[in-house]
Design a protein around this motif. Sequence first.
Motif, PDB file in Angstrom:
ATOM      1  N   MET A   1       0.807  -1.202   0.000  1.00 45.47           N
ATOM      2  CA  MET A   1       0.000   0.000   0.000  1.00 45.47           C
ATOM      3  C   MET A   1       0.854   1.272   0.000  1.00 45.47           C
ATOM      4  O   MET A   1       0.315   2.349  -0.013  1.00 45.47           O
ATOM      5  CB  MET A   1      -0.933   0.028   1.222  1.00 45.47           C
ATOM      6  CG  MET A   1      -1.996  -1.070   1.242  1.00 45.47           C
ATOM      7  SD  MET A   1      -3.118  -1.010  -0.163  1.00 45.47           S
ATOM      8  CE  MET A   1      -4.122   0.384   0.263  1.00 45.47           C
ATOM      9  N   SER A   2       2.163   1.151   0.051  1.00 46.65           N
ATOM     10  CA  SER A   2       3.008   2.342   0.110  1.00 46.65           C
ATOM     11  C   SER A   2       3.639   2.679  -1.238  1.00 46.65           C
ATOM     12  O   SER A   2       4.541   3.508  -1.302  1.00 46.65           O
ATOM     13  CB  SER A   2       4.088   2.161   1.163  1.00 46.65           C
ATOM     14  OG  SER A   2       4.949   1.107   0.789  1.00 46.65           O
ATOM     15  N   ALA A   3       3.165   2.086  -2.315  1.00 45.37           N
ATOM     16  CA  ALA A   3       3.743   2.353  -3.632  1.00 45.37           C
ATOM     17  C   ALA A   3       3.649   3.830  -3.992  1.00 45.37           C
ATOM     18  O   ALA A   3       4.558   4.380  -4.626  1.00 45.37           O
ATOM     19  CB  ALA A   3       3.061   1.500  -4.694  1.00 45.37           C
ATOM     20  N   TRP A   4       2.601   4.485  -3.565  1.00 48.20           N
ATOM     21  CA  TRP A   4       2.436   5.918  -3.856  1.00 48.20           C
ATOM     22  C   TRP A   4       3.541   6.743  -3.211  1.00 48.20           C
ATOM     23  O   TRP A   4       3.941   7.764  -3.754  1.00 48.20           O
ATOM     24  CB  TRP A   4       1.044   6.401  -3.443  1.00 48.20           C
ATOM     25  CG  TRP A   4       0.742   6.298  -1.968  1.00 48.20           C
ATOM     26  CD1 TRP A   4       0.263   5.206  -1.297  1.00 48.20           C
ATOM     27  CD2 TRP A   4       0.894   7.318  -0.989  1.00 48.20           C
ATOM     28  NE1 TRP A   4       0.114   5.486   0.039  1.00 48.20           N
ATOM     29  CE2 TRP A   4       0.486   6.781   0.255  1.00 48.20           C
ATOM     30  CE3 TRP A   4       1.334   8.644  -1.037  1.00 48.20           C
ATOM     31  CZ2 TRP A   4       0.523   7.520   1.442  1.00 48.20           C
ATOM     32  CZ3 TRP A   4       1.358   9.380   0.141  1.00 48.20           C
ATOM     33  CH2 TRP A   4       0.944   8.812   1.363  1.00 48.20           C
ATOM     34  N   LEU A   5       4.054   6.300  -2.070  1.00 46.78           N
ATOM     35  CA  LEU A   5       5.165   6.994  -1.402  1.00 46.78           C
ATOM     36  C   LEU A   5       6.462   6.865  -2.200  1.00 46.78           C
ATOM     37  O   LEU A   5       7.314   7.741  -2.154  1.00 46.78           O
ATOM     38  CB  LEU A   5       5.363   6.457   0.012  1.00 46.78           C
ATOM     39  CG  LEU A   5       4.277   6.816   1.020  1.00 46.78           C
ATOM     40  CD1 LEU A   5       4.400   5.969   2.281  1.00 46.78           C
ATOM     41  CD2 LEU A   5       4.319   8.291   1.356  1.00 46.78           C
ATOM     42  N   ASP A   6       6.596   5.759  -2.928  1.00 42.10           N
ATOM     43  CA  ASP A   6       7.795   5.531  -3.731  1.00 42.10           C
ATOM     44  C   ASP A   6       7.877   6.478  -4.927  1.00 42.10           C
ATOM     45  O   ASP A   6       8.947   6.659  -5.495  1.00 42.10           O
ATOM     46  CB  ASP A   6       7.842   4.087  -4.227  1.00 42.10           C
ATOM     47  CG  ASP A   6       7.980   3.080  -3.100  1.00 42.10           C
ATOM     48  OD1 ASP A   6       8.512   3.466  -2.028  1.00 42.10           O
ATOM     49  OD2 ASP A   6       7.552   1.930  -3.279  1.00 42.10           O
ATOM     50  N   GLU A   7       6.753   7.077  -5.303  1.00 45.80           N
ATOM     51  CA  GLU A   7       6.732   7.995  -6.448  1.00 45.80           C
ATOM     52  C   GLU A   7       7.259   9.382  -6.100  1.00 45.80           C
ATOM     53  O   GLU A   7       7.511  10.196  -6.977  1.00 45.80           O
ATOM     54  CB  GLU A   7       5.324   8.091  -7.016  1.00 45.80           C
ATOM     55  CG  GLU A   7       4.844   6.782  -7.618  1.00 45.80           C
ATOM     56  CD  GLU A   7       3.478   6.906  -8.243  1.00 45.80           C
ATOM     57  OE1 GLU A   7       3.225   7.909  -8.942  1.00 45.80           O
ATOM     58  OE2 GLU A   7       2.658   6.002  -8.028  1.00 45.80           O
ATOM     59  N   ILE A   8       7.427   9.654  -4.820  1.00 43.05           N
ATOM     60  CA  ILE A   8       7.894  10.962  -4.382  1.00 43.05           C
ATOM     61  C   ILE A   8       9.411  11.034  -4.483  1.00 43.05           C
ATOM     62  O   ILE A   8      10.117  10.077  -4.148  1.00 43.05           O
ATOM     63  CB  ILE A   8       7.415  11.247  -2.946  1.00 43.05           C
ATOM     64  CG1 ILE A   8       5.888  11.341  -2.951  1.00 43.05           C
ATOM     65  CG2 ILE A   8       8.046  12.523  -2.394  1.00 43.05           C
ATOM     66  CD1 ILE A   8       5.264  11.404  -1.599  1.00 43.05           C
ATOM     67  N   ARG A   9       9.912  12.164  -4.933  1.00 39.28           N
ATOM     68  CA  ARG A   9      11.357  12.390  -5.042  1.00 39.28           C
ATOM     69  C   ARG A   9      11.815  13.046  -3.739  1.00 39.28           C
ATOM     70  O   ARG A   9      11.802  14.264  -3.609  1.00 39.28           O
ATOM     71  CB  ARG A   9      11.654  13.251  -6.248  1.00 39.28           C
ATOM     72  CG  ARG A   9      11.193  12.572  -7.538  1.00 39.28           C
ATOM     73  CD  ARG A   9      11.305  13.486  -8.687  1.00 39.28           C
ATOM     74  NE  ARG A   9      12.645  13.292  -9.242  1.00 39.28           N
ATOM     75  CZ  ARG A   9      13.087  13.872 -10.324  1.00 39.28           C
ATOM     76  NH1 ARG A   9      12.338  14.716 -10.967  1.00 39.28           N
ATOM     77  NH2 ARG A   9      14.303  13.622 -10.756  1.00 39.28           N
ATOM     78  N   TRP A  10      12.173  12.231  -2.797  1.00 42.38           N
ATOM     79  CA  TRP A  10      12.609  12.686  -1.476  1.00 42.38           C
ATOM     80  C   TRP A  10      13.982  13.332  -1.577  1.00 42.38           C
ATOM     81  O   TRP A  10      14.790  12.961  -2.427  1.00 42.38           O
ATOM     82  CB  TRP A  10      12.653  11.493  -0.507  1.00 42.38           C
ATOM     83  CG  TRP A  10      11.345  10.755  -0.423  1.00 42.38           C
ATOM     84  CD1 TRP A  10      10.980   9.650  -1.134  1.00 42.38           C
ATOM     85  CD2 TRP A  10      10.230  11.090   0.395  1.00 42.38           C
ATOM     86  NE1 TRP A  10       9.702   9.278  -0.798  1.00 42.38           N
ATOM     87  CE2 TRP A  10       9.211  10.138   0.139  1.00 42.38           C
ATOM     88  CE3 TRP A  10       9.975  12.093   1.326  1.00 42.38           C
ATOM     89  CZ2 TRP A  10       7.974  10.162   0.778  1.00 42.38           C
ATOM     90  CZ3 TRP A  10       8.746  12.122   1.970  1.00 42.38           C
ATOM     91  CH2 TRP A  10       7.760  11.176   1.692  1.00 42.38           C
ATOM     92  N   THR A  11      14.284  14.277  -0.687  1.00 38.33           N
ATOM     93  CA  THR A  11      15.622  14.867  -0.641  1.00 38.33           C
ATOM     94  C   THR A  11      16.613  13.801  -0.170  1.00 38.33           C
ATOM     95  O   THR A  11      16.214  12.724   0.294  1.00 38.33           O
ATOM     96  CB  THR A  11      15.678  16.071   0.329  1.00 38.33           C
ATOM     97  OG1 THR A  11      15.418  15.595   1.652  1.00 38.33           O
ATOM     98  CG2 THR A  11      14.704  17.156  -0.070  1.00 38.33           C
ATOM     99  N   ALA A  12      17.892  14.133  -0.217  1.00 38.89           N
ATOM    100  CA  ALA A  12      18.927  13.196   0.225  1.00 38.89           C
ATOM    101  C   ALA A  12      18.743  12.798   1.681  1.00 38.89           C
ATOM    102  O   ALA A  12      19.118  11.692   2.076  1.00 38.89           O
ATOM    103  CB  ALA A  12      20.315  13.810   0.020  1.00 38.89           C
ATOM    104  N   ASP A  13      18.150  13.688   2.479  1.00 37.49           N
ATOM    105  CA  ASP A  13      17.911  13.350   3.889  1.00 37.49           C
ATOM    106  C   ASP A  13      16.505  12.808   4.132  1.00 37.49           C
ATOM    107  O   ASP A  13      16.043  12.754   5.268  1.00 37.49           O
ATOM    108  CB  ASP A  13      18.233  14.536   4.814  1.00 37.49           C
ATOM    109  CG  ASP A  13      17.576  15.827   4.402  1.00 37.49           C
ATOM    110  OD1 ASP A  13      16.935  15.881   3.340  1.00 37.49           O
ATOM    111  OD2 ASP A  13      17.699  16.807   5.157  1.00 37.49           O
ATOM    112  N   GLY A  14      15.829  12.390   3.056  1.00 38.63           N
ATOM    113  CA  GLY A  14      14.552  11.693   3.194  1.00 38.63           C
ATOM    114  C   GLY A  14      13.350  12.582   3.470  1.00 38.63           C
ATOM    115  O   GLY A  14      12.365  12.128   4.047  1.00 38.63           O
TER     116      GLY A  14
END
Length: 128
Positions: A1-14
């Motif tokens: 259910m967290s696949a949508w979170l994987d689409e976000i481009r997080w900064t180097a520090d998350g």
Amino acid sequence: MSAWLDEIRWTADGLVPVVAQEAGTGQVLMVAWMNREALALTAEEGYAVYWSRSRGRLWRKGEESGHRQKVLEIRLDCDEDVVLLKVEQAGGIACHTGRHHCFYRVLKDGRWETVEPVLKSPDSIYGA
């Protein structure tokens, strides 16, 4: 259910920057940061949960002040690196300074001028 979170481009520090916008007026209330856990909790609970860089921990908006943000919609920008929350702001105060929003200063003639009133003293909100 967290696949949508994987689409976000997080900064180097998350982290990802988050804009909180008042749903009814379109007013930008504040900008904060979320990590993956904060965004997941926000989606799950329906209230804004941020990552406090200064405290180094999760921060539920309004946990001390009572000025919670009910999240009506979560959006992701075209570059997938900024989140927009459309919220209902409890108590009409989003800023820790006791103002409706955090963008209360305007650049005029080379200096910052305060143009928004304090609605409630921060001391009465948070204690001295």
